[in-house]
Design a protein around this motif. Sequence first.
Motif, PDB file in Angstrom:
ATOM      1  N   MET A   1       0.804  -1.253  -0.157  1.00  0.00           N
ATOM      2  CA  MET A   1       0.166  -0.006  -0.391  1.00  0.00           C
ATOM      3  C   MET A   1       0.891   1.860  -0.137  1.00  0.00           C
ATOM      4  N   THR A   2       0.695   2.131  -0.705  1.00  0.00           N
ATOM      5  CA  THR A   2       1.453   3.669  -0.781  1.00  0.00           C
ATOM      6  C   THR A   2       0.884   4.028  -0.030  1.00  0.00           C
ATOM      7  N   GLU A   3       2.067   4.908   0.832  1.00  0.00           N
ATOM      8  CA  GLU A   3       1.471   5.854   1.783  1.00  0.00           C
ATOM      9  C   GLU A   3       1.320   6.949   0.948  1.00  0.00           C
ATOM     10  N   GLN A   4       0.337   7.956   1.688  1.00  0.00           N
ATOM     11  CA  GLN A   4      -0.144   9.273   1.622  1.00  0.00           C
ATOM     12  C   GLN A   4       0.854  10.630   1.887  1.00  0.00           C
ATOM     13  N   ARG A   5       1.360  10.988   1.641  1.00  0.00           N
ATOM     14  CA  ARG A   5       2.405  11.988   1.907  1.00  0.00           C
ATOM     15  C   ARG A   5       1.201  13.538   1.655  1.00  0.00           C
ATOM     16  N   GLU A   6       1.475  14.377   3.221  1.00  0.00           N
ATOM     17  CA  GLU A   6       0.620  15.581   2.872  1.00  0.00           C
ATOM     18  C   GLU A   6       1.269  16.544   2.917  1.00  0.00           C
ATOM     19  N   GLU A   7       1.075  17.097   1.560  1.00  0.00           N
ATOM     20  CA  GLU A   7       2.016  18.676   0.860  1.00  0.00           C
ATOM     21  C   GLU A   7       2.098  19.404   1.974  1.00  0.00           C
ATOM     22  N   LYS A   8       3.567  19.682   2.188  1.00  0.00           N
ATOM     23  CA  LYS A   8       4.015  20.590   3.157  1.00  0.00           C
ATOM     24  C   LYS A   8       2.995  22.414   2.955  1.00  0.00           C
ATOM     25  N   ARG A   9       2.639  23.255   4.076  1.00  0.00           N
ATOM     26  CA  ARG A   9       1.875  24.102   3.625  1.00  0.00           C
ATOM     27  C   ARG A   9       2.083  25.687   4.010  1.00  0.00           C
ATOM     28  N   PRO A  10       1.638  26.328   3.625  1.00  0.00           N
ATOM     29  CA  PRO A  10       2.483  27.700   3.772  1.00  0.00           C
ATOM     30  C   PRO A  10       1.920  27.795   5.372  1.00  0.00           C
ATOM     31  N   GLU A  11       3.082  28.679   5.490  1.00  0.00           N
ATOM     32  CA  GLU A  11       3.298  29.725   7.084  1.00  0.00           C
ATOM     33  C   GLU A  11       2.631  30.571   7.448  1.00  0.00           C
ATOM     34  N   GLY A  12       1.994  30.186   7.963  1.00  0.00           N
ATOM     35  CA  GLY A  12       1.313  31.437   9.399  1.00  0.00           C
ATOM     36  C   GLY A  12      -0.372  30.078   8.997  1.00  0.00           C
ATOM     37  N   GLU A  13      -1.747  31.419   9.346  1.00  0.00           N
ATOM     38  CA  GLU A  13      -2.739  31.120   9.059  1.00  0.00           C
ATOM     39  C   GLU A  13      -3.206  30.752   7.865  1.00  0.00           C
ATOM     40  N   ALA A  14      -4.987  30.378   7.122  1.00  0.00           N
ATOM     41  CA  ALA A  14      -5.580  30.597   6.513  1.00  0.00           C
ATOM     42  C   ALA A  14      -6.191  31.852   7.053  1.00  0.00           C
ATOM     43  N   THR A  15      -6.000  32.625   5.699  1.00  0.00           N
ATOM     44  CA  THR A  15      -7.027  33.952   5.388  1.00  0.00           C
ATOM     45  C   THR A  15      -8.457  33.693   5.506  1.00  0.00           C
ATOM     46  N   LEU A  16      -8.560  32.867   4.303  1.00  0.00           N
ATOM     47  CA  LEU A  16     -10.065  32.336   3.856  1.00  0.00           C
ATOM     48  C   LEU A  16     -10.315  30.858   3.983  1.00  0.00           C
ATOM     49  N   ARG A  17     -11.507  29.852   5.033  1.00  0.00           N
ATOM     50  CA  ARG A  17     -12.083  28.685   4.566  1.00  0.00           C
ATOM     51  C   ARG A  17     -13.073  29.392   4.023  1.00  0.00           C
ATOM     52  N   VAL A  18     -13.934  27.842   2.941  1.00  0.00           N
ATOM     53  CA  VAL A  18     -14.704  27.561   2.437  1.00  0.00           C
ATOM     54  C   VAL A  18     -14.952  27.017   1.880  1.00  0.00           C
ATOM     55  N   SER A  19     -16.297  25.979   1.705  1.00  0.00           N
ATOM     56  CA  SER A  19     -16.882  24.807   1.252  1.00  0.00           C
ATOM     57  C   SER A  19     -16.869  24.288  -0.214  1.00  0.00           C
ATOM     58  N   ALA A  20     -16.332  23.963  -0.997  1.00  0.00           N
ATOM     59  CA  ALA A  20     -16.716  23.982  -2.715  1.00  0.00           C
ATOM     60  C   ALA A  20     -17.641  23.096  -2.660  1.00  0.00           C
ATOM     61  N   MET A  21     -19.181  23.556  -3.151  1.00  0.00           N
ATOM     62  CA  MET A  21     -20.577  23.292  -2.663  1.00  0.00           C
ATOM     63  C   MET A  21     -21.096  22.766  -4.476  1.00  0.00           C
ATOM     64  N   PRO A  22     -22.258  22.154  -5.043  1.00  0.00           N
ATOM     65  CA  PRO A  22     -22.558  22.139  -6.122  1.00  0.00           C
ATOM     66  C   PRO A  22     -22.686  22.771  -7.454  1.00  0.00           C
ATOM     67  N   ARG A  23     -23.343  23.643  -6.324  1.00  0.00           N
ATOM     68  CA  ARG A  23     -23.428  24.923  -7.572  1.00  0.00           C
ATOM     69  C   ARG A  23     -22.905  25.722  -7.831  1.00  0.00           C
ATOM     70  N   ASP A  24     -21.311  25.683  -7.692  1.00  0.00           N
ATOM     71  CA  ASP A  24     -20.335  26.118  -8.616  1.00  0.00           C
ATOM     72  C   ASP A  24     -19.723  24.542  -8.820  1.00  0.00           C
ATOM     73  N   VAL A  25     -19.932  24.214  -9.341  1.00  0.00           N
ATOM     74  CA  VAL A  25     -19.260  23.335 -10.173  1.00  0.00           C
ATOM     75  C   VAL A  25     -19.846  23.326 -12.208  1.00  0.00           C
ATOM     76  N   ASN A  26     -18.845  23.128 -12.883  1.00  0.00           N
ATOM     77  CA  ASN A  26     -18.759  23.053 -14.306  1.00  0.00           C
ATOM     78  C   ASN A  26     -19.113  21.795 -14.969  1.00  0.00           C
ATOM     79  N   ILE A  27     -19.437  21.736 -15.832  1.00  0.00           N
ATOM     80  CA  ILE A  27     -19.692  20.581 -16.719  1.00  0.00           C
ATOM     81  C   ILE A  27     -19.018  19.069 -16.501  1.00  0.00           C
TER      82      ILE A  27
END
Length: 138
Positions: free
Chosen positions: A1-27
Amino acid sequence: MTEQREEKRPEGEATLRVSAMPRDVNINGDIFGGWVLSQMDSASGIVAGQRAKGRVATVAVDAMKFIRPVKVGNILCVWAWVERVGRSSMGVRIEAWAFRHRRGVYEKVTEAVFTYVAIDEHGNPRPVPPEDEIWPTE
Protein backbone atom coordinates in the motif's frame (compact mmCIF):
# COMPACT_ATOMS: atom_id res chain seq x y z
CA MET A 1 0.00 0.00 0.00
CA THR A 2 1.39 3.42 -0.97
CA GLU A 3 1.62 5.96 1.84
CA GLN A 4 -0.14 9.28 1.17
CA ARG A 5 2.04 12.24 2.14
CA GLU A 6 0.59 15.62 2.96
CA GLU A 7 2.22 18.49 1.07
CA LYS A 8 3.88 21.20 3.11
CA ARG A 9 1.39 24.01 3.68
CA PRO A 10 2.24 27.73 3.77
CA GLU A 11 3.34 29.22 7.07
CA GLY A 12 0.81 31.13 9.18
CA GLU A 13 -2.95 30.91 9.18
CA ALA A 14 -5.41 30.60 6.36
CA THR A 15 -6.94 33.96 5.49
CA LEU A 16 -10.12 32.32 4.19
CA ARG A 17 -11.71 28.86 4.39
CA VAL A 18 -14.81 27.97 2.40
CA SER A 19 -16.58 24.77 1.33
CA ALA A 20 -16.87 24.01 -2.36
CA MET A 21 -20.57 23.42 -3.11
CA PRO A 22 -22.45 21.66 -5.95
CA ARG A 23 -23.72 25.02 -7.31
CA ASP A 24 -20.09 25.98 -8.10
CA VAL A 25 -19.25 23.11 -10.51
CA ASN A 26 -18.61 23.13 -14.23
CA ILE A 27 -19.84 20.51 -16.68
CA ASN A 28 -16.90 18.22 -15.76
CA GLY A 29 -17.82 18.19 -12.08
CA ASP A 30 -14.87 20.37 -11.03
CA ILE A 31 -15.29 23.67 -9.23
CA PHE A 32 -15.18 26.65 -11.64
CA GLY A 33 -11.78 28.35 -11.80
CA GLY A 34 -13.62 31.68 -11.60
CA TRP A 35 -15.10 30.68 -8.23
CA VAL A 36 -11.61 29.85 -6.93
CA LEU A 37 -10.30 33.15 -8.33
CA SER A 38 -13.11 35.03 -6.54
CA GLN A 39 -12.22 33.40 -3.21
CA MET A 40 -8.56 34.31 -3.73
CA ASP A 41 -9.51 37.93 -4.49
CA SER A 42 -11.62 38.09 -1.31
CA ALA A 43 -8.82 36.69 0.86
CA SER A 44 -6.05 38.80 -0.61
CA GLY A 45 -8.27 41.89 -0.49
CA ILE A 46 -8.57 41.42 3.27
CA VAL A 47 -4.79 41.27 3.63
CA ALA A 48 -4.21 44.23 1.27
CA GLY A 49 -6.86 46.34 3.04
CA GLN A 50 -5.28 45.65 6.42
CA ARG A 51 -1.83 46.61 5.14
CA ALA A 52 -3.16 49.72 3.36
CA LYS A 53 -5.24 50.61 6.42
CA GLY A 54 -8.23 51.35 4.22
CA ARG A 55 -9.79 50.81 0.80
CA VAL A 56 -7.97 48.98 -1.94
CA ALA A 57 -8.76 48.01 -5.52
CA THR A 58 -7.56 44.94 -7.41
CA VAL A 59 -5.66 46.11 -10.49
CA ALA A 60 -3.93 42.96 -11.75
CA VAL A 61 -3.70 39.22 -11.36
CA ASP A 62 -0.18 38.09 -12.18
CA ALA A 63 1.06 34.58 -12.83
CA MET A 64 -2.16 32.73 -12.02
CA LYS A 65 -1.46 29.02 -12.20
CA PHE A 66 -4.04 26.26 -11.70
CA ILE A 67 -2.31 23.11 -10.45
CA ARG A 68 -5.13 20.70 -9.49
CA PRO A 69 -8.93 20.76 -9.58
CA VAL A 70 -11.13 21.53 -6.58
CA LYS A 71 -14.01 19.11 -6.05
CA VAL A 72 -17.40 19.42 -4.36
CA GLY A 73 -17.01 18.95 -0.63
CA ASN A 74 -13.39 20.09 -0.53
CA ILE A 75 -12.59 22.94 1.82
CA LEU A 76 -10.72 25.65 -0.06
CA CYS A 77 -8.14 27.26 2.23
CA VAL A 78 -6.53 30.47 0.98
CA TRP A 79 -3.30 31.85 2.39
CA ALA A 80 -2.36 35.42 1.43
CA TRP A 81 0.49 37.68 2.47
CA VAL A 82 1.95 40.99 1.31
CA GLU A 83 5.03 40.31 -0.76
CA ARG A 84 5.95 43.84 -1.82
CA VAL A 85 4.83 47.41 -1.14
CA GLY A 86 5.30 50.36 -3.49
CA ARG A 87 4.13 53.94 -3.11
CA SER A 88 0.44 53.20 -3.63
CA SER A 89 0.45 49.55 -4.71
CA MET A 90 1.05 46.18 -3.11
CA GLY A 91 1.76 42.71 -4.42
CA VAL A 92 -0.08 40.03 -2.47
CA ARG A 93 0.99 36.40 -2.91
CA ILE A 94 -1.81 33.88 -2.65
CA GLU A 95 -1.81 30.11 -2.37
CA ALA A 96 -5.05 28.15 -2.41
CA TRP A 97 -5.12 24.65 -0.98
CA ALA A 98 -7.91 22.07 -0.95
CA PHE A 99 -8.52 19.95 2.11
CA ARG A 100 -9.67 16.64 0.69
CA HIS A 101 -11.93 15.12 3.36
CA ARG A 102 -12.01 11.60 1.99
CA ARG A 103 -8.23 11.33 1.91
CA GLY A 104 -7.56 13.67 4.83
CA VAL A 105 -4.83 15.62 3.02
CA TYR A 106 -4.16 19.18 1.88
CA GLU A 107 -3.10 19.77 -1.74
CA LYS A 108 -2.09 23.05 -3.35
CA VAL A 109 -4.57 23.79 -6.15
CA THR A 110 -3.51 27.23 -7.37
CA GLU A 111 -1.24 30.19 -6.72
CA ALA A 112 -0.96 33.76 -7.93
CA VAL A 113 0.19 37.28 -7.17
CA PHE A 114 -2.51 39.95 -7.07
CA THR A 115 -1.68 43.65 -7.31
CA TYR A 116 -3.73 46.12 -5.29
CA VAL A 117 -3.74 49.90 -5.18
CA ALA A 118 -4.65 51.79 -2.03
CA ILE A 119 -7.45 54.25 -2.82
CA ASP A 120 -9.07 57.16 -1.03
CA GLU A 121 -12.80 57.84 -0.53
CA HIS A 122 -13.00 59.20 -4.11
CA GLY A 123 -11.37 56.13 -5.67
CA ASN A 124 -8.06 57.88 -6.35
CA PRO A 125 -4.71 56.24 -5.58
CA ARG A 126 -3.19 57.18 -2.23
CA PRO A 127 0.11 56.25 -0.56
CA VAL A 128 0.30 53.03 1.41
CA PRO A 129 1.07 54.14 4.98
CA PRO A 130 4.14 52.86 6.82
CA GLU A 131 3.61 49.44 8.34
CA ASP A 132 3.93 50.69 11.91
CA GLU A 133 1.39 53.52 11.49
CA ILE A 134 -1.71 53.12 13.68
CA TRP A 135 -4.92 52.32 11.80
CA PRO A 136 -7.31 55.26 12.21
CA THR A 137 -10.62 54.51 13.93
CA GLU A 138 -13.82 55.28 12.09
